[in-house]
Design a protein around this motif. Structure first.
Motif, PDB file in Angstrom:
ATOM      1  N   GLY A   1     -28.595 -46.816 -18.286  1.00 31.33           N
ATOM      2  CA  GLY A   1     -27.981 -46.008 -17.232  1.00 31.33           C
ATOM      3  C   GLY A   1     -26.840 -46.750 -16.573  1.00 31.33           C
ATOM      4  O   GLY A   1     -26.749 -47.987 -16.634  1.00 31.33           O
ATOM      5  N   PHE A   2     -25.953 -45.998 -15.926  1.00 31.06           N
ATOM      6  CA  PHE A   2     -24.748 -46.576 -15.355  1.00 31.06           C
ATOM      7  C   PHE A   2     -25.051 -47.460 -14.162  1.00 31.06           C
ATOM      8  O   PHE A   2     -25.825 -47.085 -13.265  1.00 31.06           O
ATOM      9  CB  PHE A   2     -23.788 -45.459 -14.936  1.00 31.06           C
ATOM     10  N   GLN A   3     -24.429 -48.629 -14.132  1.00 30.62           N
ATOM     11  CA  GLN A   3     -24.504 -49.536 -13.001  1.00 30.62           C
ATOM     12  C   GLN A   3     -23.101 -50.006 -12.639  1.00 30.62           C
ATOM     13  O   GLN A   3     -22.362 -50.474 -13.507  1.00 30.62           O
ATOM     14  CB  GLN A   3     -25.363 -50.769 -13.355  1.00 30.62           C
ATOM     15  N   PRO A   4     -22.684 -49.864 -11.381  1.00 29.91           N
ATOM     16  CA  PRO A   4     -21.355 -50.365 -10.991  1.00 29.91           C
ATOM     17  C   PRO A   4     -21.262 -51.860 -11.265  1.00 29.91           C
ATOM     18  O   PRO A   4     -22.255 -52.594 -11.130  1.00 29.91           O
ATOM     19  CB  PRO A   4     -21.293 -50.081  -9.490  1.00 29.91           C
ATOM     20  N   PRO A   5     -20.104 -52.353 -11.661  1.00 28.82           N
ATOM     21  CA  PRO A   5     -19.966 -53.795 -11.927  1.00 28.82           C
ATOM     22  C   PRO A   5     -20.085 -54.603 -10.644  1.00 28.82           C
ATOM     23  O   PRO A   5     -19.751 -54.121  -9.557  1.00 28.82           O
ATOM     24  CB  PRO A   5     -18.557 -53.898 -12.529  1.00 28.82           C
ATOM     25  N   ASP A   6     -20.537 -55.831 -10.769  1.00 27.36           N
ATOM     26  CA  ASP A   6     -20.711 -56.677  -9.584  1.00 27.36           C
ATOM     27  C   ASP A   6     -19.388 -56.902  -8.852  1.00 27.36           C
ATOM     28  O   ASP A   6     -19.354 -56.973  -7.620  1.00 27.36           O
ATOM     29  CB  ASP A   6     -21.310 -58.026 -10.001  1.00 27.36           C
ATOM     30  N   PHE A   7     -18.284 -57.014  -9.609  1.00 27.89           N
ATOM     31  CA  PHE A   7     -17.005 -57.296  -8.944  1.00 27.89           C
ATOM     32  C   PHE A   7     -16.512 -56.118  -8.113  1.00 27.89           C
ATOM     33  O   PHE A   7     -15.606 -56.276  -7.293  1.00 27.89           O
ATOM     34  CB  PHE A   7     -15.925 -57.709  -9.960  1.00 27.89           C
ATOM     35  N   PHE A   8     -17.095 -54.940  -8.290  1.00 29.56           N
ATOM     36  CA  PHE A   8     -16.637 -53.767  -7.550  1.00 29.56           C
ATOM     37  C   PHE A   8     -16.942 -53.909  -6.059  1.00 29.56           C
ATOM     38  O   PHE A   8     -16.206 -53.380  -5.223  1.00 29.56           O
ATOM     39  CB  PHE A   8     -17.287 -52.508  -8.118  1.00 29.56           C
ATOM     40  N   ALA A   9     -17.995 -54.634  -5.713  1.00 23.26           N
ATOM     41  CA  ALA A   9     -18.316 -54.857  -4.302  1.00 23.26           C
ATOM     42  C   ALA A   9     -17.235 -55.703  -3.633  1.00 23.26           C
ATOM     43  O   ALA A   9     -16.786 -55.406  -2.524  1.00 23.26           O
ATOM     44  CB  ALA A   9     -19.678 -55.535  -4.179  1.00 23.26           C
ATOM     45  N   ARG A  10     -16.802 -56.754  -4.321  1.00 18.94           N
ATOM     46  CA  ARG A  10     -15.732 -57.594  -3.749  1.00 18.94           C
ATOM     47  C   ARG A  10     -14.415 -56.823  -3.698  1.00 18.94           C
ATOM     48  O   ARG A  10     -13.627 -56.979  -2.761  1.00 18.94           O
ATOM     49  CB  ARG A  10     -15.566 -58.862  -4.583  1.00 18.94           C
ATOM     50  N   MET A  11     -14.197 -55.965  -4.677  1.00 17.02           N
ATOM     51  CA  MET A  11     -12.975 -55.159  -4.700  1.00 17.02           C
ATOM     52  C   MET A  11     -12.928 -54.247  -3.474  1.00 17.02           C
ATOM     53  O   MET A  11     -11.892 -54.097  -2.823  1.00 17.02           O
ATOM     54  CB  MET A  11     -12.925 -54.347  -5.995  1.00 17.02           C
ATOM     55  N   ARG A  12     -14.061 -53.642  -3.154  1.00 19.47           N
ATOM     56  CA  ARG A  12     -14.103 -52.764  -1.979  1.00 19.47           C
ATOM     57  C   ARG A  12     -13.914 -53.572  -0.700  1.00 19.47           C
ATOM     58  O   ARG A  12     -13.263 -53.113   0.251  1.00 19.47           O
ATOM     59  CB  ARG A  12     -15.435 -51.988  -1.924  1.00 19.47           C
ATOM     60  N   ALA A  13     -14.478 -54.769  -0.676  1.00 24.09           N
ATOM     61  CA  ALA A  13     -14.317 -55.620   0.505  1.00 24.09           C
ATOM     62  C   ALA A  13     -12.845 -55.988   0.709  1.00 24.09           C
ATOM     63  O   ALA A  13     -12.335 -55.984   1.841  1.00 24.09           O
ATOM     64  CB  ALA A  13     -15.161 -56.891   0.353  1.00 24.09           C
ATOM     65  N   CYS A  14     -12.136 -56.271  -0.379  1.00 27.66           N
ATOM     66  CA  CYS A  14     -10.701 -56.569  -0.286  1.00 27.66           C
ATOM     67  C   CYS A  14      -9.940 -55.351   0.219  1.00 27.66           C
ATOM     68  O   CYS A  14      -9.014 -55.469   1.027  1.00 27.66           O
ATOM     69  CB  CYS A  14     -10.167 -57.007  -1.645  1.00 27.66           C
ATOM     70  N   ASP A  15     -10.322 -54.167  -0.256  1.00 29.50           N
ATOM     71  CA  ASP A  15      -9.662 -52.933   0.197  1.00 29.50           C
ATOM     72  C   ASP A  15      -9.883 -52.710   1.684  1.00 29.50           C
ATOM     73  O   ASP A  15      -8.986 -52.245   2.391  1.00 29.50           O
ATOM     74  CB  ASP A  15     -10.193 -51.729  -0.593  1.00 29.50           C
TER      75      ASP A  15
END
Length: 482
Positions: A92-106
């Motif tokens: 099943g789909f799992q968001p990548p771990d780096f996506f959390a840091r990407m959102r934090a940068c945004d």
């Protein structure tokens, strides 16, 4: 198979897409982490798409899977039986771990990188889905569910909405010629809403020109728009008197840095063209490369054609248009988009105007990349950077429109800060975008401060102080002695 995309082409499209996205990541740690982890995430997406499509694996699936890697990362060498097991066992789909840091940068920068990554994810899933030259309902549904999961995280974190429409996976479903594309019920306006929209009075030419004049700065652009309006008026008068009228192209090139008002002026121009009877509708359809180019053979023409159809009767505004010709690869699908665009402009001379926009240097290279572009785009509008005084006027206007006031100390701090921001600007200077980001963060800091007050007054609810602005500019960390 005829029209099939090879594994080598898949690898090239995949690597070029990730490389282009990686260059947009300003945070070095996030950029390194994305480079290291993205291949693993996207290979998992391929497994999910193929499982959703029935789980049947062919040797071509193996070739596709082994093509999903970027330079410097391990090259996969999965075997047929291993891939079959991996597809059937996809968890099943799992968001990548780096996506959390990407959102934090945004959140910190007020940028939209996370939502752009969602588009990249959808396009890559559709690229993998095309292994059998067909994008099925199930595969498009998988891409849509992945996009929804990532979007929900962005919404939860309060990231600002995108300025252009997201990639819609269901637009890429391969259909039989007699099978119409499904139109979601949500996309069909209610009868009452449609009637309300129709009854809304359209702005007059005078009102639209007044709106243009009210914009901060842009002196040369305003003059150019007025000259264009006069040219159209006189041309019409000559036609009425039976005088010859030389050919005139109304397609435009907007040159300038981000945040200089290009989209705002394009929207006003669409209305002006409509008010003058040049265009029957006057809507603005805004796209960039991702709104025109797909990741696999045959779909770019469809996607670009749909953008043209949506813009008929109005203006198609292509931001960062140079990205359509930014690759030296002869097989880059951006070239296909340009050809479809030029054909659309030729076929719809009376009901389509195209405005292309971007940085001056890359845009000149883009226009020289195809003789058809040079011949159709011969009017240039130059958008200068806002100076310190204009940036201050924009900030004051934002405060007034949103019910805030700057204290005298805050106004003085902003004047000095924005003057310095302009004088020390570099390639990252965002013009009005920088002001908007400062304003939005200042509101957040003010809210934290005012929420701690007992029964704050109307004046306290409205006031932005120099401390609010300093904290907003410093990411929440005040400077000693500032």
């Amino acid at each position: 198979m005829k029209g099939s995309i090879t594994a080598a082409a898949v690898h090239k499209q995949y690597e070029e897409g990730l490389s282009a996205f990686r260059r947009q990541i300003p945070d070095a740690a996030l950029r390194e982490r994305f480079s290291r982890e993205a291949d693993i995430f996207f290979r998992a997406c391929a497994l999910g798409a193929w499982q959703r499509d029935g789980g049947t694996v062919s040797p071509r699936h193996v070739e596709y899977y082994n093509a999903v890697y970027t330079r410097g990362n391990p090259v996969p060498s999965i075997l047929f039986w291993e891939l079959s097991s991996a597809v059937s066992g996809y968890p099943g789909f799992q968001p990548p771990d780096f996506f959390a840091r990407m959102r934090a940068c945004d959140r910190v920068a007020g940028s939209g990188l996370s939502r752009k990554f969602i588009d990249l994810t959808v396009l890559n899933i559709l690229l993998f889905a095309a292994v059998d030259d067909v994008v099925s309902e199930a595969e498009a549904g998988f891409a849509e569910s992945c996009a929804n999961a990532l979007t929900a995280l962005c919404d939860r974190d309060g990231l600002k909405e995108r300025t252009s429409a997201p990639v819609s996976p269901r637009e890429f479903i391969t259909r039989r010629p007699e099978e119409p594309a499904a139109r979601p019920e949500a996309a069909q306006p209610a009868a009452g809403e449609a009637a309300k929209e129709e009854s809304k009075p359209e702005p007059t030419l005078e009102e639209l020109m007044a709106q243009l004049d009210s914009l901060c700065g842009l002196r040369k652009v305003k003059e150019d728009v007025k000259s264009l309006v006069n040219l159209i008026k006189v041309r019409r008068l000559r036609e009425e008197q039976g005088l010859p009228t030389p050919p005139m192209s109304l397609h435009l090139v907007f040159l300038g840095n981000p945040g200089t008002g290009k989209t705002t002026v394009a929207r006003l121009l669409a209305g002006i063209y409509h008010a003058m009877g040049v265009l029957p509708k006057g809507q603005l359809v805004e796209v960039d490369r991702s709104g025109l180019v797909a990741g696999f053979v045959g779909q770019t023409a469809i996607k670009t054609g749909e953008a043209v159809q949506k813009a008929l009767g109005g203006v198609l505004f292509i931001d960062e248009a140079y990205a359509l010709a930014g690759s030296d690869n002869a097989n880059d699908f951006g070239r296909e988009a340009v050809e479809v665009l030029l054909k659309g402009m030729e076929d719809h001379r009376k009901d389509l105007i195209v405005i292309v926009a971007g940085y001056t240097g890359p845009m000149e290279k883009f226009l020289h990349s195809n003789p058809g572009l040079e011949s159709r785009f011969n009017k240039y509008f130059y958008f200068d950077d806002y100076d310190g005084g204009e940036l201050l006027a924009i900030l004051r206007s934002m405060c007034e429109k949103n019910g805030y006031t700057l204290t005298p100390e805050a106004d003085a701090w902003a004047e000095n800060h924005l003057k310095e921001l302009y004088e020390e600007r570099d390639e990252n200077f965002g013009n009005a975008r920088d002001v908007r980001n400062l304003f939005e963060r200042a509101i957040a800091r003010q809210a934290d401060r005012v929420a701690a007050l007992d029964a704050p007054s109307r004046e306290e609810l409205m006031a932005l102080t120099d401390a609010d602005l300093r904290l907003a500019d410093n990411g929440g960390q005040d400077q000693p002695g500032a």
